[in-house]
Design an enzyme around this catalytic site. Structure first.
Site, PDB file in Angstrom:
ATOM      1  CD  GLU A  54      -9.445   0.640  -0.281  1.00 30.94           C
ATOM      2  OE1 GLU A  54      -9.991   1.241  -1.113  1.00 30.94           O
ATOM      3  OE2 GLU A  54      -8.751   1.330   0.422  1.00 30.94           O
ATOM      4  CE1 TYR A  58     -11.680   1.586   5.270  1.00 32.54           C
ATOM      5  CE2 TYR A  58     -12.443   1.059   7.379  1.00 32.54           C
ATOM      6  CZ  TYR A  58     -11.592   1.335   6.742  1.00 32.54           C
ATOM      7  OH  TYR A  58     -10.317   1.709   7.447  1.00 32.54           O
ATOM      8  CB  CYS A  63      -5.005  -5.062   5.962  1.00 37.89           C
ATOM      9  SG  CYS A  63      -6.166  -3.835   6.674  1.00 37.89           S
ATOM     10  CD  GLU A  65      -0.520  -4.981   7.057  1.00 37.83           C
ATOM     11  OE1 GLU A  65      -1.402  -4.939   6.093  1.00 37.83           O
ATOM     12  OE2 GLU A  65      -0.372  -4.008   7.742  1.00 37.83           O
ATOM     13  CB  CYS A  96      -4.649  -1.458  11.014  1.00 34.60           C
ATOM     14  SG  CYS A  96      -5.561  -2.964  10.537  1.00 34.60           S
TER      15      CYS A  96
HETATM   16 ZN   LIG Z   1      -4.666  -3.939   8.890  1.00 37.43          ZN
END
Ligand SMILES: [Zn+2]
Length: 148
Positions: A54, A58, A63, A65, A96
């Site tokens: 992170e 933001y 992520c 993946e 996501c």
């Molecule tokens: Zn993601």
């Protein structure tokens, strides 16, 4: 149901899941506290892990993946058999939308995504199930959607 073209063996799935689950330990998630670990197995049988990283801004965060895929691509891998994604929630989280599109770049429609919950149980979906082509979306070409 016939075996998936990308089917992993039980031993491969065991390794894939344990590495995805342990990759959660590497997550940098001081803002969300939502740990995600991921592990890819290549067609050659190599395992590549990722975790979410992170950022105070933001959208700059990445992520698990995408960290795993970017690591794999940069290392020269081109063909992938499966991915496992591990979270601490129940049921396990689905990638996501950004990750679905990202993974689609490097995978086939039958590419399996194993989603592990916090207790180590999983559900599995294929890339085409989580990210169908736009032409398969019943609403995509439905002009009435825009008329209302
Ligand atoms: Zn993601």
């Amino acid at each position: 149901m016939p075996p998936l073209p990308n089917a992993v063996t039980a031993a491969e799935l065991q390794t894939l899941s344990s590495r995805a689950i342990s990759a959660k330990e590497a997550a940098y998630c001081p803002y969300s506290k939502f740990r995600v670990g991921a592990c890819i197995i290549t067609d050659a049988g190599e395992y590549i892990v990722g975790a979410n990283v992170e950022n105070a801004a933001y959208p700059v965060g990445t992520c698990a993946e995408r960290v795993a895929f970017a690591t794999a691509i940069v290392a020269g891998h081109k063909d992938f058999k499966a991915i496992a994604v591990a979270t601490d929630i129940k049921p396990g989280a689905s990638p996501c939308g950004m990750c679905r599109q990202y993974m689609r770049e490097f995978t086939t429609p039958s590419f399996p995504i194993y989603m592990y919950d916090g207790e180590g149980n999983y559900t599995v979906k294929t890339m085409s199930e989580v990210n169908p082509p736009p032409s398969e979306s019943p609403r995509f070409y439905d002009t009435d959607v825009f008329a209302n």
